[in-house]
Write a protein that holds these residues in place. Structure first.
Motif, PDB file in Angstrom:
ATOM      1  N   UNK A 122       0.786  -1.207   0.000  1.00  0.00           N
ATOM      2  CA  UNK A 122       0.000   0.000   0.000  1.00  0.00           C
ATOM      3  C   UNK A 122       0.828   1.271   0.000  1.00  0.00           C
ATOM      4  N   UNK A 123       2.103   1.163  -0.337  1.00  0.00           N
ATOM      5  CA  UNK A 123       2.974   2.316  -0.383  1.00  0.00           C
ATOM      6  C   UNK A 123       3.028   2.893  -1.789  1.00  0.00           C
ATOM      7  N   UNK A 124       3.251   4.164  -1.855  1.00  0.00           N
ATOM      8  CA  UNK A 124       3.369   4.845  -3.138  1.00  0.00           C
ATOM      9  C   UNK A 124       4.682   4.447  -3.810  1.00  0.00           C
ATOM     10  N   UNK A 125       4.625   4.264  -5.129  1.00  0.00           N
ATOM     11  CA  UNK A 125       5.827   4.014  -5.915  1.00  0.00           C
ATOM     12  C   UNK A 125       6.330   5.379  -6.375  1.00  0.00           C
ATOM     13  N   UNK A 126       7.596   5.648  -6.100  1.00  0.00           N
ATOM     14  CA  UNK A 126       8.191   6.925  -6.464  1.00  0.00           C
ATOM     15  C   UNK A 126       9.145   6.719  -7.625  1.00  0.00           C
ATOM     16  N   UNK A 127       9.234   7.739  -8.493  1.00  0.00           N
ATOM     17  CA  UNK A 127      10.116   7.628  -9.646  1.00  0.00           C
ATOM     18  C   UNK A 127      10.810   8.956  -9.901  1.00  0.00           C
ATOM     19  N   UNK A 128      11.915   8.843 -10.639  1.00  0.00           N
ATOM     20  CA  UNK A 128      12.649  10.017 -11.090  1.00  0.00           C
ATOM     21  C   UNK A 128      13.379   9.655 -12.368  1.00  0.00           C
ATOM     22  N   UNK A 129      13.571  10.642 -13.217  1.00  0.00           N
ATOM     23  CA  UNK A 129      14.407  10.491 -14.413  1.00  0.00           C
ATOM     24  C   UNK A 129      15.741  11.146 -14.103  1.00  0.00           C
ATOM     25  N   UNK A 176      12.551   3.721 -10.462  1.00  0.00           N
ATOM     26  CA  UNK A 176      11.337   3.662  -9.653  1.00  0.00           C
ATOM     27  C   UNK A 176      11.611   2.787  -8.443  1.00  0.00           C
ATOM     28  N   UNK A 177      11.048   3.191  -7.296  1.00  0.00           N
ATOM     29  CA  UNK A 177      11.272   2.453  -6.055  1.00  0.00           C
ATOM     30  C   UNK A 177       9.982   2.318  -5.268  1.00  0.00           C
ATOM     31  N   UNK A 178       9.873   1.217  -4.564  1.00  0.00           N
ATOM     32  CA  UNK A 178       8.798   0.975  -3.607  1.00  0.00           C
ATOM     33  C   UNK A 178       9.411   1.072  -2.212  1.00  0.00           C
ATOM     34  N   UNK A 179       8.622   0.817  -1.210  1.00  0.00           N
ATOM     35  CA  UNK A 179       9.143   0.785   0.147  1.00  0.00           C
ATOM     36  C   UNK A 179      10.145  -0.338   0.369  1.00  0.00           C
ATOM     37  N   UNK A 180      10.134  -1.351  -0.494  1.00  0.00           N
ATOM     38  CA  UNK A 180      11.069  -2.477  -0.371  1.00  0.00           C
ATOM     39  C   UNK A 180      12.406  -2.200  -1.032  1.00  0.00           C
ATOM     40  N   UNK A 230      -0.900   4.960 -10.006  1.00  0.00           N
ATOM     41  CA  UNK A 230       0.174   5.610 -10.763  1.00  0.00           C
ATOM     42  C   UNK A 230       1.356   5.975  -9.868  1.00  0.00           C
ATOM     43  N   UNK A 231       2.577   5.727 -10.343  1.00  0.00           N
ATOM     44  CA  UNK A 231       3.752   6.149  -9.589  1.00  0.00           C
ATOM     45  C   UNK A 231       3.791   7.677  -9.486  1.00  0.00           C
ATOM     46  N   UNK A 232       4.443   8.158  -8.445  1.00  0.00           N
ATOM     47  CA  UNK A 232       4.539   9.581  -8.174  1.00  0.00           C
ATOM     48  C   UNK A 232       5.956  10.058  -8.489  1.00  0.00           C
ATOM     49  N   UNK A 233       6.047  11.114  -9.293  1.00  0.00           N
ATOM     50  CA  UNK A 233       7.364  11.675  -9.581  1.00  0.00           C
ATOM     51  C   UNK A 233       7.919  12.289  -8.302  1.00  0.00           C
ATOM     52  N   UNK A 234       9.131  11.877  -7.935  1.00  0.00           N
ATOM     53  CA  UNK A 234       9.723  12.317  -6.668  1.00  0.00           C
ATOM     54  C   UNK A 234      11.243  12.375  -6.792  1.00  0.00           C
ATOM     55  N   UNK A 235      11.773  13.329  -7.563  1.00  0.00           N
ATOM     56  CA  UNK A 235      13.219  13.374  -7.779  1.00  0.00           C
ATOM     57  C   UNK A 235      14.033  13.582  -6.504  1.00  0.00           C
ATOM     58  N   UNK A 236      13.408  14.099  -5.453  1.00  0.00           N
ATOM     59  CA  UNK A 236      14.107  14.313  -4.178  1.00  0.00           C
ATOM     60  C   UNK A 236      13.810  13.200  -3.169  1.00  0.00           C
ATOM     61  N   UNK A 237      13.226  12.120  -3.626  1.00  0.00           N
ATOM     62  CA  UNK A 237      12.825  11.005  -2.765  1.00  0.00           C
ATOM     63  C   UNK A 237      14.003  10.406  -2.018  1.00  0.00           C
ATOM     64  N   UNK A 238      13.801  10.132  -0.735  1.00  0.00           N
ATOM     65  CA  UNK A 238      14.845   9.440   0.026  1.00  0.00           C
ATOM     66  C   UNK A 238      14.998   8.001  -0.470  1.00  0.00           C
ATOM     67  N   UNK A 239      13.929   7.413  -0.999  1.00  0.00           N
ATOM     68  CA  UNK A 239      14.017   6.055  -1.557  1.00  0.00           C
ATOM     69  C   UNK A 239      14.942   6.011  -2.766  1.00  0.00           C
ATOM     70  N   UNK A 240      14.951   7.087  -3.536  1.00  0.00           N
ATOM     71  CA  UNK A 240      15.718   7.117  -4.779  1.00  0.00           C
ATOM     72  C   UNK A 240      17.100   7.729  -4.614  1.00  0.00           C
ATOM     73  N   UNK A 241      17.345   8.395  -3.507  1.00  0.00           N
ATOM     74  CA  UNK A 241      18.620   9.093  -3.317  1.00  0.00           C
ATOM     75  C   UNK A 241      19.808   8.143  -3.437  1.00  0.00           C
ATOM     76  N   UNK A 242      19.734   7.015  -2.764  1.00  0.00           N
ATOM     77  CA  UNK A 242      20.855   6.064  -2.796  1.00  0.00           C
ATOM     78  C   UNK A 242      21.039   5.445  -4.189  1.00  0.00           C
TER      79      UNK A 242
END
Length: 181
Positions: free
Chosen positions: A5-12, A23-27, A55-67
């Motif tokens: 039930x977590x949002x999928x975040x993505x960035x280009x 794209x990343x999930x909570x996992x 729909x995935x959410x654009x999140x270029x500053x996401x902590x999930x995607x930072x690493x």
């Protein structure tokens, strides 16, 4: 949303081989897409929405995607040889997942493996074509290094990101000479 039930975040992000969609999930990281121009991004995002139900959410500053973003930048700078990222394997299953997990852990930076050899490693000798199909369906290219799988006769084989991209990744890792540009 992912299965929890977590949002999928993505960035280009830009890279030495063109734009990538991450794209990343909570996992963990769930998808890497090559050549992520607007059209390719939209198709990939539709596929993710259909698979995960939102729909995935654009999140270029996401902590999930930072690493993952940081590690890909280090990889392309020649400073990183092993990703060691949390991965979400939700987009693959069965034989494909088994092959991709073996590839991720058993074929280190700067080396290659044949399709048939990889099939043997997962105790399916003779399944070289099925390994090729698993490489083509890899949702996490670069991080799960399908570019390191080659033909036993030394040919490059296929590659979802295109053969020039495969050559550039193998050159970055010192397996092939750097292309002349």
């Amino acid at each position: 949303m992912d299965s929890d039930g977590q949002i999928i975040e993505w960035a280009a992000v830009g890279s030495d081989i063109g734009p990538l969609l991450l794209a990343a999930t909570g996992k963990g990281l769930v998808r890497v897409v090559f050549h992520a121009d607007a059209e390719v991004r939209e198709k990939a995002l539709r596929q993710l929405a259909a698979r995960f139900g939102a729909p995935p959410v654009e999140a270029p500053e996401s902590t999930r995607l930072a690493e993952p973003i940081s590690r890909l930048a280090a990889y392309f700078a020649g400073e990183l040889h092993e990703f060691a990222l949390p991965l979400d394997w939700a987009l693959t299953s069965g034989f494909n997942r088994q092959v991709l997990r073996e590839l991720a852990t058993g074929v280190p930076y700067g080396s290659v493996v044949g399709y048939g050899d990889l099939a043997s490693r997962v105790r399916q000798p003779g399944a070289a074509q099925a390994v090729g199909a698993a490489m083509g369906a890899n949702p996490l290219p670069i991080v799960v290094p399908c570019h390191r799988v080659v033909e036993s006769d030394g040919g490059l084989g296929g590659f979802g990101g295109g053969l020039e991209t495969k050559r550039r990744l193998l050159a970055l890792e010192g397996v092939l000479p750097q292309p002349l540009f």
